[in-house]
Design a protein around this motif. Sequence first.
Motif, PDB file in Angstrom:
ATOM      1  N   GLY A  18       6.671  -0.960  28.817  1.00 56.33           N
ATOM      2  CA  GLY A  18       6.978  -0.921  27.516  1.00 56.33           C
ATOM      3  C   GLY A  18       8.201  -1.881  26.950  1.00 56.33           C
ATOM      4  N   GLY A  19       9.185  -2.286  27.812  1.00 57.00           N
ATOM      5  CA  GLY A  19      10.173  -3.190  27.520  1.00 57.00           C
ATOM      6  C   GLY A  19       9.565  -4.487  27.421  1.00 57.00           C
ATOM      7  N   THR A  20       8.613  -4.815  28.504  1.00 56.11           N
ATOM      8  CA  THR A  20       8.270  -6.374  28.294  1.00 56.11           C
ATOM      9  C   THR A  20       7.234  -6.494  27.307  1.00 56.11           C
ATOM     10  OG1 THR A  20       6.792  -5.272  30.266  1.00 56.11           O
ATOM     11  CG2 THR A  20       7.874  -7.475  30.500  1.00 56.11           C
ATOM     12  N   LEU A  21       6.516  -5.298  26.787  1.00 52.86           N
ATOM     13  CA  LEU A  21       5.594  -5.415  25.587  1.00 52.86           C
ATOM     14  C   LEU A  21       6.554  -5.728  24.312  1.00 52.86           C
ATOM     15  CD1 LEU A  21       2.872  -5.367  24.588  1.00 52.86           C
ATOM     16  CD2 LEU A  21       3.285  -2.864  24.042  1.00 52.86           C
ATOM     17  N   VAL A  22       7.595  -4.766  24.337  1.00 53.80           N
ATOM     18  CA  VAL A  22       8.385  -5.140  23.052  1.00 53.80           C
ATOM     19  C   VAL A  22       9.188  -6.344  23.156  1.00 53.80           C
ATOM     20  CG1 VAL A  22      10.796  -4.424  21.921  1.00 53.80           C
ATOM     21  CG2 VAL A  22       9.045  -2.577  22.695  1.00 53.80           C
ATOM     22  N   LEU A  23       9.488  -7.062  24.235  1.00 62.13           N
ATOM     23  CA  LEU A  23       9.930  -8.463  24.240  1.00 62.13           C
ATOM     24  C   LEU A  23       8.881  -9.439  23.939  1.00 62.13           C
ATOM     25  CD1 LEU A  23      12.315  -8.570  27.520  1.00 62.13           C
ATOM     26  CD2 LEU A  23      12.990  -8.644  25.280  1.00 62.13           C
ATOM     27  N   GLN A  24       7.718  -9.209  24.331  1.00 61.85           N
ATOM     28  CA  GLN A  24       6.689 -10.042  24.062  1.00 61.85           C
ATOM     29  C   GLN A  24       6.543 -10.073  22.628  1.00 61.85           C
ATOM     30  OE1 GLN A  24       4.552 -11.142  26.709  1.00 61.85           O
ATOM     31  NE2 GLN A  24       3.363 -12.207  25.413  1.00 61.85           N
ATOM     32  N   LEU A  25       6.323  -8.731  22.074  1.00 56.95           N
ATOM     33  CA  LEU A  25       6.385  -8.926  20.510  1.00 56.95           C
ATOM     34  C   LEU A  25       7.449  -9.586  19.684  1.00 56.95           C
ATOM     35  CD1 LEU A  25       4.675  -5.323  20.113  1.00 56.95           C
ATOM     36  CD2 LEU A  25       3.620  -7.431  19.997  1.00 56.95           C
ATOM     37  N   LEU A  26       8.642  -9.569  20.083  1.00 55.91           N
ATOM     38  CA  LEU A  26       9.631 -10.103  19.708  1.00 55.91           C
ATOM     39  C   LEU A  26       9.667 -11.570  19.660  1.00 55.91           C
ATOM     40  CD1 LEU A  26      12.788  -7.999  20.553  1.00 55.91           C
ATOM     41  CD2 LEU A  26      12.076  -8.220  18.269  1.00 55.91           C
ATOM     42  N   TRP A  27       9.104 -12.026  20.909  1.00 57.19           N
ATOM     43  CA  TRP A  27       8.902 -13.582  21.250  1.00 57.19           C
ATOM     44  C   TRP A  27       7.704 -13.909  20.053  1.00 57.19           C
ATOM     45  CZ3 TRP A  27       8.882 -12.716  27.182  1.00 57.19           C
ATOM     46  CH2 TRP A  27      10.256 -12.846  27.613  1.00 57.19           C
ATOM     47  N   VAL A  28       6.698 -13.083  19.820  1.00 54.54           N
ATOM     48  CA  VAL A  28       5.525 -13.441  18.878  1.00 54.54           C
ATOM     49  C   VAL A  28       6.171 -13.695  17.763  1.00 54.54           C
ATOM     50  CG1 VAL A  28       3.668 -12.654  17.927  1.00 54.54           C
ATOM     51  CG2 VAL A  28       3.768 -12.628  20.197  1.00 54.54           C
ATOM     52  N   ARG A  29       7.040 -12.734  17.174  1.00 55.57           N
ATOM     53  CA  ARG A  29       7.465 -12.707  15.918  1.00 55.57           C
ATOM     54  C   ARG A  29       8.444 -13.971  15.833  1.00 55.57           C
ATOM     55  NH1 ARG A  29       7.201 -10.725  11.006  1.00 55.57           N
ATOM     56  NH2 ARG A  29       8.210 -12.656  10.150  1.00 55.57           N
ATOM     57  N   GLN A  30       9.252 -14.451  16.485  1.00 53.73           N
ATOM     58  CA  GLN A  30       9.985 -15.516  16.600  1.00 53.73           C
ATOM     59  C   GLN A  30       9.084 -16.915  16.700  1.00 53.73           C
ATOM     60  OE1 GLN A  30      12.876 -15.521  20.015  1.00 53.73           O
ATOM     61  NE2 GLN A  30      14.243 -14.332  19.044  1.00 53.73           N
ATOM     62  N   ALA A  31       8.033 -16.667  17.542  1.00 57.48           N
ATOM     63  CA  ALA A  31       7.320 -17.915  17.424  1.00 57.48           C
ATOM     64  C   ALA A  31       6.721 -18.139  16.022  1.00 57.48           C
ATOM     65  CB  ALA A  31       6.306 -18.064  18.474  1.00 57.48           C
ATOM     66  N   TYR A  32       6.355 -17.028  15.561  1.00 61.44           N
ATOM     67  CA  TYR A  32       5.717 -16.968  14.114  1.00 61.44           C
ATOM     68  C   TYR A  32       6.517 -17.586  13.090  1.00 61.44           C
ATOM     69  CZ  TYR A  32       3.154 -15.689   9.844  1.00 61.44           C
ATOM     70  OH  TYR A  32       2.833 -15.652   8.653  1.00 61.44           O
ATOM     71  N   ASP A  33       8.022 -17.050  13.117  1.00 61.72           N
ATOM     72  CA  ASP A  33       8.873 -17.636  12.098  1.00 61.72           C
ATOM     73  C   ASP A  33       9.197 -19.101  12.146  1.00 61.72           C
ATOM     74  OD1 ASP A  33       9.111 -15.195  11.155  1.00 61.72           O
ATOM     75  OD2 ASP A  33      11.238 -14.711  12.160  1.00 61.72           O
TER      76      ASP A  33
END
Length: 430
Positions: A18-33
Amino acid sequence: MSRRRIRLLILTGLLSIGGTLVLQLLWVRQAYDLNERQFNDRVVVALTEVVEEIQWMRGDLAVVDPVIQLASNYFVANINDTLHPFLLETLLEQAFAAVNLDQAIEYGIYDCFSDSIVYGGRLGADVVVAGGPSKAALPRFDRDGHYFGILFPEKTAGIVMSLKRWLLASILQLLVLGTFVYAVVLVLRQKRLSEVRDDFIANMTHEFKTPIATIEAAVRLLERDEVDGDASLRAKYRDLIGGENQRMRRQVDRVMEISTLDGGGNSDLKLERLDLLDIVRDAVGATEIFARDAEGEIRFDCKLAHAPVIADRVHLTNVLCNLLDNAVRYAEKSPRIAVELHIKNSPGEQGVWSVVVRDNGIGIPTEHLGRIFDRFFRVPTGDRHDVKGFGLGLHYVKSMVEAHGGTIRCESKPGFGSTFTVKLQKAPDA
Ligand code: ADP
């Protein structure tokens, strides 16, 4: 494996995946921004270039604040004069190519003399699309002077597409999490099954010991000479043996229930033509002793002479024994149980046998009625009564009735009793 260790394992697994998934999603969000910011910068550079080119061609002075972003995907560029759409399209294509932007755009040219957007067009990723947008589709910019507006209708989709590798990685991660959760559910279910089995085997060996010992003692007593002449003593021991035998039968029913845990398919049904009347009578006979033990009774009413059915004798008898057994076990006072056998001949149910088992027991609260046939479900009663069970009987009953192509239904009112109705297809005439 102990419960504590399983819990720890599940928790660690869930936290890490779950932790890696949340980190991954945060990265995706940052990459999108980040991608969006880069996109906006490139648009501003390209449009500024277009405006400067126009000013240079006309020999005008440079415009202050030439490009303004009005919405996430809408930009306006200020110019000092009207503009020919063809020139604008050419300049836009060149400027966007120079900053490597190949998204479809919609543009509109605003004329401050007529106070309206006088021309609208659409440029594809690399072709000019005929027709263009409706002029009203581009938002108006409340400003004095000429300008042109540029809308990127597929901006978000374009940025998302540029992140597809990240998204794929997140989807794979999600899949790993799903597989982990599924595996955990399977392990827990398997553990529950093995616990029930162990419990069951321990209980069963214990429960078999008493009837076997009692029967043994009764047989020995029957062999004694003094019993020979005493009919009442003989009858007493015979009843004792009969009673204990039924108790063992109850245990065998439980073995049948356990057997449905591994799928309980209908592959081992030994189907034959039977008389349902006999099956019901057998089941009533087998359970009567328990009803009498509890100072109650089972009545069986049937006006039919035969009730042909294609069924497995052992399983069908067990189904009815289970229902009757429950009717006795879940009684608050002396059980009064009524069994009926009818034939249904309504247009929707031609030639269907209906076996009804009605009791005056504790009943089942409405909110639990929908779950009583679920595996391991037991109505939570706190400590109101102490009936032992695994919550498998009705699951077995339902699986077997359905394996015979029939249906089962339960109606109940707490405090008044329950009625179970089993419907089975009549066998075709021989
Ligand atoms: P169990 O071994 O617990 O009796 P069953 O599957 O036979 O398992 O029954 C599931 C639950 O349904 C029981 O725990 C009981 O609460 C409820 N139940 C079943 N039959 C009756 C009945 N005739 N009257 C009241 N409650 C019943």
